[in-house]
Structures are given as structure tokens and as C-alpha cells.
Design a protein around this motif. Sequence first.
Motif, PDB file in Angstrom:
ATOM      1  N   MET A   1       4.404 -21.488   6.413  1.00 50.76           N
ATOM      2  CA  MET A   1       2.989 -21.704   6.685  1.00 50.76           C
ATOM      3  C   MET A   1       2.400 -22.513   5.539  1.00 50.76           C
ATOM      4  O   MET A   1       2.610 -22.228   4.368  1.00 50.76           O
ATOM      5  CB  MET A   1       2.284 -20.352   6.801  1.00 50.76           C
ATOM      6  N   ALA A   2       1.656 -23.541   5.862  1.00 53.55           N
ATOM      7  CA  ALA A   2       0.996 -24.352   4.857  1.00 53.55           C
ATOM      8  C   ALA A   2      -0.100 -23.534   4.186  1.00 53.55           C
ATOM      9  O   ALA A   2      -0.696 -22.642   4.780  1.00 53.55           O
ATOM     10  CB  ALA A   2       0.395 -25.596   5.498  1.00 53.55           C
ATOM     11  N   HIS A   3      -0.337 -23.846   2.910  1.00 53.33           N
ATOM     12  CA  HIS A   3      -1.396 -23.148   2.181  1.00 53.33           C
ATOM     13  C   HIS A   3      -2.749 -23.531   2.785  1.00 53.33           C
ATOM     14  O   HIS A   3      -3.070 -24.708   2.905  1.00 53.33           O
ATOM     15  CB  HIS A   3      -1.349 -23.526   0.700  1.00 53.33           C
ATOM     16  N   PRO A   4      -3.543 -22.526   3.187  1.00 52.58           N
ATOM     17  CA  PRO A   4      -4.826 -22.839   3.825  1.00 52.58           C
ATOM     18  C   PRO A   4      -5.802 -23.459   2.828  1.00 52.58           C
ATOM     19  O   PRO A   4      -5.744 -23.176   1.626  1.00 52.58           O
ATOM     20  CB  PRO A   4      -5.328 -21.475   4.302  1.00 52.58           C
ATOM     21  N   ASN A   5      -6.674 -24.328   3.325  1.00 54.23           N
ATOM     22  CA  ASN A   5      -7.710 -24.907   2.479  1.00 54.23           C
ATOM     23  C   ASN A   5      -8.683 -23.822   2.082  1.00 54.23           C
ATOM     24  O   ASN A   5      -9.138 -23.050   2.916  1.00 54.23           O
ATOM     25  CB  ASN A   5      -8.469 -26.012   3.230  1.00 54.23           C
ATOM     26  N   LYS A   6      -8.992 -23.778   0.792  1.00 55.17           N
ATOM     27  CA  LYS A   6      -9.960 -22.794   0.324  1.00 55.17           C
ATOM     28  C   LYS A   6     -11.340 -23.147   0.863  1.00 55.17           C
ATOM     29  O   LYS A   6     -11.668 -24.322   1.042  1.00 55.17           O
ATOM     30  CB  LYS A   6      -9.998 -22.769  -1.199  1.00 55.17           C
ATOM     31  N   PRO A   7     -12.151 -22.128   1.102  1.00 51.01           N
ATOM     32  CA  PRO A   7     -13.518 -22.404   1.562  1.00 51.01           C
ATOM     33  C   PRO A   7     -14.271 -23.247   0.537  1.00 51.01           C
ATOM     34  O   PRO A   7     -14.010 -23.168  -0.663  1.00 51.01           O
ATOM     35  CB  PRO A   7     -14.138 -21.013   1.680  1.00 51.01           C
ATOM     36  N   LYS A   8     -15.202 -24.034   1.034  1.00 54.44           N
ATOM     37  CA  LYS A   8     -15.977 -24.915   0.171  1.00 54.44           C
ATOM     38  C   LYS A   8     -16.857 -24.120  -0.793  1.00 54.44           C
ATOM     39  O   LYS A   8     -17.062 -24.523  -1.923  1.00 54.44           O
ATOM     40  CB  LYS A   8     -16.845 -25.832   1.042  1.00 54.44           C
ATOM     41  N   LEU A   9     -17.375 -22.979  -0.331  1.00 54.00           N
ATOM     42  CA  LEU A   9     -18.297 -22.182  -1.134  1.00 54.00           C
ATOM     43  C   LEU A   9     -17.629 -20.910  -1.650  1.00 54.00           C
ATOM     44  O   LEU A   9     -16.862 -20.280  -0.939  1.00 54.00           O
ATOM     45  CB  LEU A   9     -19.529 -21.792  -0.304  1.00 54.00           C
ATOM     46  N   THR A  10     -17.961 -20.541  -2.880  1.00 52.08           N
ATOM     47  CA  THR A  10     -17.498 -19.278  -3.440  1.00 52.08           C
ATOM     48  C   THR A  10     -18.323 -18.137  -2.849  1.00 52.08           C
ATOM     49  O   THR A  10     -19.302 -18.364  -2.127  1.00 52.08           O
ATOM     50  CB  THR A  10     -17.675 -19.264  -4.968  1.00 52.08           C
ATOM     51  N   GLY A  11     -17.966 -16.919  -3.180  1.00 50.56           N
ATOM     52  CA  GLY A  11     -18.712 -15.758  -2.699  1.00 50.56           C
ATOM     53  C   GLY A  11     -20.180 -15.788  -3.109  1.00 50.56           C
ATOM     54  O   GLY A  11     -21.076 -15.574  -2.283  1.00 50.56           O
ATOM     55  N   TRP A  12     -20.460 -16.056  -4.390  1.00 53.60           N
ATOM     56  CA  TRP A  12     -21.851 -16.111  -4.853  1.00 53.60           C
ATOM     57  C   TRP A  12     -22.596 -17.283  -4.239  1.00 53.60           C
ATOM     58  O   TRP A  12     -23.775 -17.171  -3.895  1.00 53.60           O
ATOM     59  CB  TRP A  12     -21.934 -16.156  -6.379  1.00 53.60           C
ATOM     60  N   GLU A  13     -21.919 -18.409  -4.104  1.00 49.88           N
ATOM     61  CA  GLU A  13     -22.570 -19.562  -3.472  1.00 49.88           C
ATOM     62  C   GLU A  13     -22.943 -19.244  -2.029  1.00 49.88           C
ATOM     63  O   GLU A  13     -24.026 -19.605  -1.567  1.00 49.88           O
ATOM     64  CB  GLU A  13     -21.651 -20.783  -3.543  1.00 49.88           C
ATOM     65  N   THR A  14     -22.055 -18.552  -1.328  1.00 49.56           N
ATOM     66  CA  THR A  14     -22.348 -18.170   0.051  1.00 49.56           C
ATOM     67  C   THR A  14     -23.522 -17.204   0.104  1.00 49.56           C
ATOM     68  O   THR A  14     -24.394 -17.315   0.972  1.00 49.56           O
ATOM     69  CB  THR A  14     -21.093 -17.552   0.713  1.00 49.56           C
ATOM     70  N   LYS A  15     -23.577 -16.274  -0.841  1.00 52.56           N
ATOM     71  CA  LYS A  15     -24.693 -15.320  -0.901  1.00 52.56           C
ATOM     72  C   LYS A  15     -26.019 -16.075  -1.066  1.00 52.56           C
ATOM     73  O   LYS A  15     -26.992 -15.804  -0.352  1.00 52.56           O
ATOM     74  CB  LYS A  15     -24.471 -14.361  -2.080  1.00 52.56           C
ATOM     75  N   LEU A  16     -26.059 -17.021  -1.981  1.00 53.00           N
ATOM     76  CA  LEU A  16     -27.278 -17.807  -2.199  1.00 53.00           C
ATOM     77  C   LEU A  16     -27.592 -18.664  -0.977  1.00 53.00           C
ATOM     78  O   LEU A  16     -28.762 -18.825  -0.602  1.00 53.00           O
ATOM     79  CB  LEU A  16     -27.150 -18.684  -3.441  1.00 53.00           C
ATOM     80  N   MET A  17     -26.553 -19.180  -0.336  1.00 54.87           N
ATOM     81  CA  MET A  17     -26.755 -20.021   0.839  1.00 54.87           C
ATOM     82  C   MET A  17     -27.418 -19.245   1.962  1.00 54.87           C
ATOM     83  O   MET A  17     -28.252 -19.792   2.698  1.00 54.87           O
ATOM     84  CB  MET A  17     -25.420 -20.605   1.307  1.00 54.87           C
ATOM     85  N   HIS A  18     -27.100 -17.958   2.081  1.00 56.60           N
ATOM     86  CA  HIS A  18     -27.738 -17.142   3.122  1.00 56.60           C
ATOM     87  C   HIS A  18     -29.258 -17.107   2.933  1.00 56.60           C
ATOM     88  O   HIS A  18     -30.002 -17.169   3.914  1.00 56.60           O
ATOM     89  CB  HIS A  18     -27.173 -15.720   3.139  1.00 56.60           C
TER      90      HIS A  18
END
Length: 126
Positions: A1-18
Motif C-alpha cells: 500500500m502506498a503511503h497516504p498523503n498527510k492531511p493539509k491541516l494539522t489537528g490545531w489548524e483544523t480546530k481553528l478552521m472550524h
Amino acid sequence: MAHPNKPKLTGWETKLMHYIWDRGHATADEIREALRAEGLKRSDSAIRKILRGMEEKGAISHTVENRTFIYTSNLKRHQVQGELIRYLSALLFQGSVVSLALRALDESDLSPEVIAEMRRKLNEAE
């Protein structure tokens, strides 16, 4: 299995994005106060550093009003959700979104309303 692309946003960035998604736009002070209301404490400089990183990634942009930065999202919520679902399914479920969804159901205590909504979605997909 190919290594999946990491999400663009980190956990804290996603929290702020919400906060930005929910309001349409937000200042660093508004985000900090919303975090505090949830019992999460971050310094003003830490929040601004996260926002700068998000801006460098192209996830958000800002305008200036009375010397205050007002941040808006350049990403749609469903884009980020889809990216994270693909990442988790590749990382943990050998690429199977169905396996991810079934496992999520196993971990959930579903109300009759949620079950009815899921049935409706499944019927639409047929």
C-alpha cells in the motif's frame, strides 16, 4: 500500500478552521475566546502562529479592518473532511472507506433520528 498523503491541516489548524467555517470569518481574538469557552487555553501568539501557518499553506486568507486581521477560509469544509477520510481509510483500513464507516458505526451510539437519516442517504445512493 502506498503511503497516504498527510492531511493539509494539522489537528490545531483544523480546530481553528472550524471556528472560521462556523462564523464565515474570525479574528485571532475571537478564536482565542472560543477556545477558552471550551476550556482550551492557547496564548495569543500561539494562535497567531497557527493562523500564519494556515495562511502559508493557502488554507486561509485575511483582510485588515481597523488594524485587525479578519481570517476567511480558502477551503470548503467538505474538501477537508474528504481529505481526512481518504487519509484515515488509507492509513488504517487499506483504502476501504466502507470499512472505516462500518468501524465508526461500531463505535457510535446512534439515535433513531440518525439511523433514519442514514437509511435515507443509503436509499438516495441506490
